[in-house]
Design a protein around this motif. Sequence first.
Motif, PDB file in Angstrom:
ATOM      1  N   GLN A 102       0.711  -7.997   8.811  1.00  0.00           N
ATOM      2  CA  GLN A 102       0.353  -9.206   8.050  1.00  0.00           C
ATOM      3  C   GLN A 102      -0.566  -8.774   6.918  1.00  0.00           C
TER       4      GLN A 102
ATOM      5  N   ARG B 177      -5.072 -14.580  10.406  1.00  0.00           N
ATOM      6  CA  ARG B 177      -3.768 -14.054  10.873  1.00  0.00           C
ATOM      7  C   ARG B 177      -3.026 -15.173  11.588  1.00  0.00           C
TER       8      ARG B 177
ATOM      9  N   PRO C  76       1.437 -16.825   6.269  1.00  0.00           N
ATOM     10  CA  PRO C  76       1.604 -15.403   6.551  1.00  0.00           C
ATOM     11  C   PRO C  76       2.443 -14.690   5.485  1.00  0.00           C
TER      12      PRO C  76
END
Length: 533
Positions: A465, A473, A445
């Motif tokens: 993100q 994600r 991330p």
Amino acid sequence: MVLHAAVATAQQRTPGPALDVLSYGFQLVLPDTGSAIAAQAVVVFRRAPWAPDTLALDLVGWTVDSVGAHGHGGTTPYARLSYAYDGARLAIALPPRESAAPENVSVFYHGTPRDGLIIRVDARGRRSAFGDNWPERARDWLPTVDSPADKAEVLWLVSAPRDWRVVANGRLARQGRSPDGRSWWAYEEHRPIPTYTMVVGAAPFTVSRHRPLVSAADTIPIEVWAYPEDSAWADSVPFRRVTEIVETLQRLVGPFPYEKLAHVESATRYGGMENSAAIFYAEQGYVARRMGEGVVRHETAHQWFGDAVTERDFHDLWLSEGFATYLDLVVGAALDGDSVLRRGMRDEALRYMSTRDVDRPVIDSSVTRLTELLNANSYNKGAWVLHMLRGLLGDSVFWRGIRDYYRSYRDSVVASRDFQRVMERASGRSLDWFFTQWLRQPGYPQLHVAWRGERGGRVTLEVRQIQADAWGRYALPAVPVEFLRDGHVVGRSAFDVRPQAAPQVVSIALDGVPDAIVVDPEGTLLMTARVQP
Ligand SMILES: [Zn+2]
């Protein structure tokens, strides 16, 4: 000097698939000059009623002289068996299966190894011979079912030039000298180990004994095998704390898995190779005096993870390399303080993030060349998966799970799902989301955190993100955040990141208004965070 079917008394284990090798007995004559070898292998195996009547062994580039067996579990006289050998695969026609008892075949073969067993002249002009098998090079000198899925016991009987000493897996059972002055050595490893760790090493070694592991049950010798010029340095620098390293791992994980531990200067192509009970290290590190303790901690940790608990399929290599990379730092921290782990994990993250491996998942079934699995995903990110799991579960649950995992799968084979199941059992939580995102999704991330302080001390974070879409994600529970004013911490909190592309707004109440924030100040997560006021 003959190995015979007595090895059929191999300990009873849960039967595996149609055909399960229980033990190998290898008898080798290492020559005084040249590289020509004559050898015999005895393979003891069990087959299921539905198994084919052919035993297929991997063996690359040798001349097979004959194949035979003692029938009926070793009780009837030796008889020749017919076989077909195409230079890579030895297909042996088995007699009809009479019972569930273990069966055996003997293979007599000779030739010059092209790989796997490295017979050469070392940096100082001396001859030596070393096995070096990872990942599938056992077959270059040993007729085997050359797969990590089929572990087996191994017995070695090696005849060597008169001034050589021979090390191998397992306990030194017997040793002697033949009438012609050559030395011979018999080793027995009675724990099933993967073929990629079945090795001998032979050279004019100096052997030093370090403090053994002593328990109520037995005494496990710890030895350092090095060339005479390197022996004193090896004992006092990289191997100074070998016993403490093993004791630390025993305390964290469980009992050392084997009958002895030898650390061996060798001709391995790797910096270190975790051969079961006989770890091989590249001689260059000794000759240049640049070898440190890190590689010793890493390879020693492999005795538990990789050797005793083995990934069934090399694509789960992180179960071996991620564990060894992480435990190297954990043991370093136990011996020298927490900063070893903190600094080490930061370095692992930087190394991982600077490679192209970020675009591939840790479990990458598209890899067909196994050496490509020696990458930043298996090592650096693998270590991070464990570090974050420990952060998520807490120390006591994490280590209870690790000990349970070792106890449950010692001397056996595993897949990533097995590890997940054990950690779920230890924690009482579903961890599917964790293992899926960190092992099967590529990347990591990358957060963008915009923040705004309000009068009265409330702070609003807008978290997005921003990593590549192809990475997917991530869910990040309880990301720590620190609030600063004039360089002093005025508050701490944490926020949850959900696996979504849309921005997430978090509101946090504080006592004062900060002038700066730091996301994940201790570096507990494999991620980056760009903060914008
Ligand atoms: Zn390793």
